[in-house]
Every structure is written in C-alpha cells, then in structure tokens.
Design a protein around this motif. Structure first.
Motif, PDB file in Angstrom:
ATOM      1  N   LEU A 316      59.531 -25.056   7.937  1.00  0.00           N
ATOM      2  CA  LEU A 316      58.279 -24.927   8.685  1.00  0.00           C
ATOM      3  C   LEU A 316      58.482 -25.285  10.150  1.00  0.00           C
ATOM      4  O   LEU A 316      58.016 -24.578  11.051  1.00  0.00           O
ATOM      5  CB  LEU A 316      57.210 -25.835   8.067  1.00  0.00           C
ATOM      6  CG  LEU A 316      55.863 -25.884   8.801  1.00  0.00           C
ATOM      7  CD1 LEU A 316      55.182 -24.515   8.751  1.00  0.00           C
ATOM      8  CD2 LEU A 316      54.961 -26.948   8.205  1.00  0.00           C
ATOM      9  N   GLU A 319      60.234 -22.536  11.969  1.00  0.00           N
ATOM     10  CA  GLU A 319      59.363 -21.362  12.140  1.00  0.00           C
ATOM     11  C   GLU A 319      58.369 -21.552  13.275  1.00  0.00           C
ATOM     12  O   GLU A 319      58.194 -20.685  14.126  1.00  0.00           O
ATOM     13  CB  GLU A 319      58.625 -21.072  10.833  1.00  0.00           C
ATOM     14  CG  GLU A 319      57.741 -19.829  10.856  1.00  0.00           C
ATOM     15  CD  GLU A 319      58.531 -18.538  11.012  1.00  0.00           C
ATOM     16  OE1 GLU A 319      57.939 -17.545  11.477  1.00  0.00           O
ATOM     17  OE2 GLU A 319      59.738 -18.529  10.681  1.00  0.00           O
ATOM     18  N   ILE A 320      57.692 -22.695  13.305  1.00  0.00           N
ATOM     19  CA  ILE A 320      56.625 -22.875  14.299  1.00  0.00           C
ATOM     20  C   ILE A 320      57.176 -23.189  15.690  1.00  0.00           C
ATOM     21  O   ILE A 320      56.443 -23.098  16.678  1.00  0.00           O
ATOM     22  CB  ILE A 320      55.622 -23.964  13.875  1.00  0.00           C
ATOM     23  CG1 ILE A 320      56.280 -25.349  13.873  1.00  0.00           C
ATOM     24  CG2 ILE A 320      55.003 -23.636  12.538  1.00  0.00           C
ATOM     25  CD1 ILE A 320      55.301 -26.485  13.659  1.00  0.00           C
ATOM     26  N   ASN A 325      56.809 -16.794  17.739  1.00  0.00           N
ATOM     27  CA  ASN A 325      55.779 -16.980  16.724  1.00  0.00           C
ATOM     28  C   ASN A 325      54.558 -17.616  17.385  1.00  0.00           C
ATOM     29  O   ASN A 325      54.687 -18.576  18.147  1.00  0.00           O
ATOM     30  CB  ASN A 325      56.330 -17.898  15.619  1.00  0.00           C
ATOM     31  CG  ASN A 325      55.393 -18.002  14.425  1.00  0.00           C
ATOM     32  OD1 ASN A 325      54.204 -17.739  14.541  1.00  0.00           O
ATOM     33  ND2 ASN A 325      55.944 -18.391  13.291  1.00  0.00           N
ATOM     34  N   SER A 327      52.359 -19.325  15.916  1.00  0.00           N
ATOM     35  CA  SER A 327      51.884 -20.414  15.057  1.00  0.00           C
ATOM     36  C   SER A 327      52.114 -21.785  15.679  1.00  0.00           C
ATOM     37  O   SER A 327      52.840 -22.618  15.143  1.00  0.00           O
ATOM     38  CB  SER A 327      52.583 -20.337  13.692  1.00  0.00           C
ATOM     39  OG  SER A 327      52.228 -19.168  13.024  1.00  0.00           O
ATOM     40  N   GLU A 370      47.090 -18.566  13.935  1.00  0.00           N
ATOM     41  CA  GLU A 370      48.209 -18.035  13.172  1.00  0.00           C
ATOM     42  C   GLU A 370      48.909 -19.094  12.309  1.00  0.00           C
ATOM     43  O   GLU A 370      49.564 -18.770  11.322  1.00  0.00           O
ATOM     44  CB  GLU A 370      49.233 -17.403  14.120  1.00  0.00           C
ATOM     45  CG  GLU A 370      48.757 -16.126  14.790  1.00  0.00           C
ATOM     46  CD  GLU A 370      48.517 -14.999  13.787  1.00  0.00           C
ATOM     47  OE1 GLU A 370      49.323 -14.862  12.847  1.00  0.00           O
ATOM     48  OE2 GLU A 370      47.514 -14.287  13.930  1.00  0.00           O
ATOM     49  N   LYS A 373      48.415 -19.032   8.532  1.00  0.00           N
ATOM     50  CA  LYS A 373      49.152 -18.000   7.801  1.00  0.00           C
ATOM     51  C   LYS A 373      50.616 -18.413   7.590  1.00  0.00           C
ATOM     52  O   LYS A 373      51.164 -18.229   6.510  1.00  0.00           O
ATOM     53  CB  LYS A 373      49.078 -16.678   8.566  1.00  0.00           C
ATOM     54  CG  LYS A 373      47.670 -16.147   8.746  1.00  0.00           C
ATOM     55  CD  LYS A 373      47.659 -14.907   9.632  1.00  0.00           C
ATOM     56  CE  LYS A 373      46.240 -14.460   9.931  1.00  0.00           C
ATOM     57  NZ  LYS A 373      46.210 -13.307  10.857  1.00  0.00           N
ATOM     58  N   SER A 374      51.238 -18.955   8.623  1.00  0.00           N
ATOM     59  CA  SER A 374      52.645 -19.345   8.526  1.00  0.00           C
ATOM     60  C   SER A 374      52.844 -20.481   7.526  1.00  0.00           C
ATOM     61  O   SER A 374      53.784 -20.473   6.724  1.00  0.00           O
ATOM     62  CB  SER A 374      53.180 -19.776   9.894  1.00  0.00           C
ATOM     63  OG  SER A 374      53.249 -18.672  10.762  1.00  0.00           O
ATOM     64  N   LYS A 377      52.411 -19.113   3.944  1.00  0.00           N
ATOM     65  CA  LYS A 377      53.544 -18.276   3.548  1.00  0.00           C
ATOM     66  C   LYS A 377      54.740 -19.121   3.119  1.00  0.00           C
ATOM     67  O   LYS A 377      55.369 -18.864   2.082  1.00  0.00           O
ATOM     68  CB  LYS A 377      53.945 -17.360   4.712  1.00  0.00           C
ATOM     69  CG  LYS A 377      55.110 -16.435   4.405  1.00  0.00           C
ATOM     70  CD  LYS A 377      55.430 -15.555   5.619  1.00  0.00           C
ATOM     71  CE  LYS A 377      56.621 -14.650   5.340  1.00  0.00           C
ATOM     72  NZ  LYS A 377      56.944 -13.810   6.542  1.00  0.00           N
ATOM     73  N   ILE A 378      55.048 -20.149   3.889  1.00  0.00           N
ATOM     74  CA  ILE A 378      56.214 -20.979   3.594  1.00  0.00           C
ATOM     75  C   ILE A 378      55.985 -21.835   2.353  1.00  0.00           C
ATOM     76  O   ILE A 378      56.861 -21.938   1.481  1.00  0.00           O
ATOM     77  CB  ILE A 378      56.574 -21.853   4.814  1.00  0.00           C
ATOM     78  CG1 ILE A 378      57.124 -20.957   5.933  1.00  0.00           C
ATOM     79  CG2 ILE A 378      57.583 -22.940   4.439  1.00  0.00           C
ATOM     80  CD1 ILE A 378      57.311 -21.659   7.256  1.00  0.00           C
TER      81      ILE A 378
END
Length: 441
Positions: A316, A319-320, A325, A327, A370, A373-374, A377-378
């Motif tokens: 996570l 990703e962020i 992204n 997010s 956003e 959503k991220s 999903k993770i």
C-alpha cells in the motif's frame, strides 16, 4: 409513539439523502413490534454516522434514538441491560459509575448501541464490542420478540448483522472491573514500529498506531494497566495540538482538485501535530476515546490477518507514494488490532486481525477520493475484509470469498426475513437477494 410523514433522511455528513413516506420515533418495545409487524419494508437508524448506505432507503423508517433507557444492572454478574437506541457514551458512563468497564471501545462515543453492534464497531487490542453482548431481544420480521443468548448458535450470526436479521431491542453486556492505563505516545519511523507490532501486542495492554501517509512515520500509542494510585507525570503536549482539525481542514481544502497537495500537507501536519511525546493516565474510556468527530469526514476501513499486514502495508505504501497515482491519503490512517472470534461476519472471524482506516477530510468530494479505491483493491487482493459501517464497493461475490460463513449467514437471513422486509436497495445488492414478485410489481 411519534409519527412524521413525508420528510427527508440525511446522514451525518450529508453524503446520503433519502425521502421517506413515514418515520416513527419509538420509545417502547411494544411500539417497535407494532411498527415492524405492520409494514412491508422498513429500515431503522440511530445517529446516522455510517458511511455505508445501510440505515435508510425505504419508505418507512424507525428512529431508534428515543428508545434509549438503561433497563437494569446485575451487580453480582457485572452485567448491564440497555435499550438499543442508547448512545454509547451513556452506556460507558453508566458502567463506569459502578466501577466497571467494557474492555474494548471504539474511538468515538456518539453512536447508538444498536448501530455499533450491527456494524462490527471495535476498539484496539481486544475484541469487537459485540463480543461483550451476552443476550439480546430481537424483534423479528413478523413483530414477535426472540431472546438470543450467548449459548444460542444464532448469536454468532447476530453479533454483526447490519440489521438484516431483525431489530435489536434490549441488549445485555458482560462488563469487567474498571482498570487504569498508563498511556504513552510518540512518533516512530515506519522501519521502527512495523517490525515491533507482535512484540508490542504481547508487552502492552493497549496498542494503536496512527500512520501518517507520505511521511514514513507512525504515531505510536501504548497503554499499560497500572495501580490507580500510581502517580504519572502528565504531559499532554503543546496547547496548539487542539487546532489540528482546523489546520487540516485548511490544508486539505483543495486536495480533491490537486491530490499532490496532500503529500505536502501531511508533512506539515506530521511535523506540527505528531512530533511530540505525550504521557497520561486514565480509564480506557478516559484515556483513549475521542469524544467527538467532525461531520466533514468520510471513512473507509479494511482489515487483514495479522501475519499478512506487513506485506500489505508495504504494498500500500509503495502504491500511494507513486506520483502517477492520485491516491494521496489524508492523515492519519488508524491502525488497530482485533483478536479472533467466532462471529460470522466479524472482521476477526477465526483470525487475529489488523484494521487500517482511511479518511477523507472532504466528505462532499469523497466520490473522487482515489485512495478509497486503491486501499480496497490491495486489501481485497490479500483477503482483507471491509468495515461494514464504512465506505466500500465490494458486493456478494467478493464477500463470499473473504467471509467463510457468508452463505450460512445469507441462509439464516432468508429464514428469518423471507419477505426481505429489512433490506434496502444497498443491502439487497450486498447479499444478492432475489427480488420478490410484489417488489418487481
């Protein structure tokens, strides 16, 4: 019993609005039975603080907030029985007045008992609040009352049920003697606090981590039971800490248009409001429960098995932190811990669990946030489970994969509510309930 016709139901942060034909304010169990028995479709609500669309959406509604009395105490057994519309703060003050506590508390006290139980409300370093429910009177779809005890198989389905099995009437809680915590708070780098989770859970009676996205920092809160007479030199930090919400509101004001602003804002907020060490003592209620929450928030929360959390956290975080992204996540992400239980729709069913909250400080623009959503999903990818009272998109097919007793719960729901009386449109989709002929017509 009061009745109001043709009004609009509005959630606490105004993100959900529904017109209704009739709203009943009930004050007795008999009134509750009468309203349930005489209506084909009905939902019920308390303080309206859920981000999930579970409390309204039907023509007929029941307002539970006037059904709010303390019914009785059993001083020998240390139990208290209350009506389900009672606000949590009043329950906690009532048990504290006789020297008791409920050992695991959520971070706010403004929700109703019925709503807190139905959505799986929890604290940290313990079990769900619903695990302390040892008896419940449940108003069924035909208006009859069923008493469910801790020894009944139905209790494991009822403890967390989103109000789909019936309306909770009176609830009996098992309490324990009150204790005092010595609470310490301090910032730590992610590389420090993440590997220490399991050891700290063994070492401390209370553990909570406020993770500060985009800063590589967590704010670690520990609590240890102490003798009530032990002196603790209190350090509540600088006086300006009380202004964090106001500053956050200003800094995040345009973050829905320019998400990258969040990264800069977080670094400022972390430095200003999460950089000091604090120390104090008090009961679990006094020391750890936030006594209010601004209605400008929108919330999501996901849970994952304790053993999987480090991997999910790193994924996570990676990703962020990608600038490609959108997010970017507002401070803080609340990391808490729930021990395994046997409740069918509990996040901690058969597994020790880590919960991770995700907050948008701009409730009105939450649909474009956003990060929700991220995060979903993770967590879904790794078998994570959503908090029932907060925002998530997963429905029946996905939930069946992550809740081992999902289909069993649906069977019980269908048996207790064969006409889908207690389902609104959101819940109908959630459990993939078949529409009845009269509903289609």
């Amino acid at each position: 019993m009061k009745q109001k016709n043709n009004g609009t139901w509005v959630s606490w942060n105004e993100n959900l609005k529904y017109n209704y034909t009739t709203k009943y304010d009930i004050t007795t169990e008999e009134e509750l039975q009468e309203v349930v028995a005489n209506n084909e479709k009905i939902r019920f609500f308390g303080s309206k603080q859920s981000s999930a669309d579970i409390a309204a959406g039907t023509d007929v509604l029941i307002d539970m907030t006037s059904y709010n009395k303390i019914v009785s105490y059993d001083y020998n057994a240390k139990t208290i029985t209350v009506q389900s519309g009672l606000i949590l703060s009043e329950l906690l003050e009532a048990v504290a007045s006789v020297g008791w506590c409920i050992p695991c508390l959520p971070d706010i006290n403004t929700i109703t008992i019925g709503g807190a139980l139905a959505t799986g409300t929890h604290g940290t370093s313990g079990k769900l609040l619903s695990e302390y429910m040892i008896e419940c009177k449940l108003v069924l779809a035909d208006g009859s009352v069923k008493t469910v005890t801790k020894d009944d198989e139905l209790m494991d389905a009822l403890r967390v049920s989103l109000g789909m099995l019936g309306v909770m009437s009176t609830i009996t809680f098992q309490c324990e003697p009150e204790y005092i915590l010595h609470v310490k708070e301090k910032p730590e780098n992610d590389k420090e606090w993440l590997p220490k989770i399991k050891s700290r859970l063994k070492e401390h009676d209370f553990l909570r981590i406020l993770w500060l996205p985009h800063t590589d920092t967590g704010y670690v809160i520990t609590g240890d039971k102490i003798d009530p007479n032990k002196e603790v030199v209190e350090n509540k930090g600088p006086g300006y800490l009380k202004h964090r919400r106001t500053v956050s509101k200003i800094l995040y004001k345009y973050s829905h248009k320019f998400p990258w602003i969040t990264s800069i804002a977080n670094k400022i907020i972390a430095k200003a409001f999460f950089n000091s060490e604090k120390e104090h003592k008090g009961s679990l209620y006094q020391a750890t429960v936030t006594k209010s929450r601004g209605s400008t928030l929108e919330l999501a929360e996901w849970t994952i098995a304790l053993d999987k959390f480090p991997q999910v956290f790193e994924e996570l975080k990676t990703e962020i932190n990608k600038w490609s992204n959108k997010s970017f996540i507002h401070i803080p992400m609340d990391v808490r811990f729930v021990y395994k239980d046997n409740s069918w729709l509990s996040y901690a069913y058969k597994q020790d669990t880590v919960t991770m909250g995700c907050v948008s400080r701009n409730a009105a623009t939450a649909d474009t946030y956003e990060a929700f959503k991220s995060v979903e999903k993770i967590f879904l990818k790794h078998g994570g489970r959503p908090h029932w009272g907060k925002r998530f998109a997963a429905k029946d097919a996905q939930l069946a994969k992550i809740y081992p007793k999902w289909e069993d719960f649906k069977e019980v729901r269908q048996k207790l509510d064969p006409t889908n009386k207690f389902l609104n449109p959101y819940l109908t989709k959630l459990v993939a309930a078949k529409k009845l002929v009269n509903e289609i017509a």
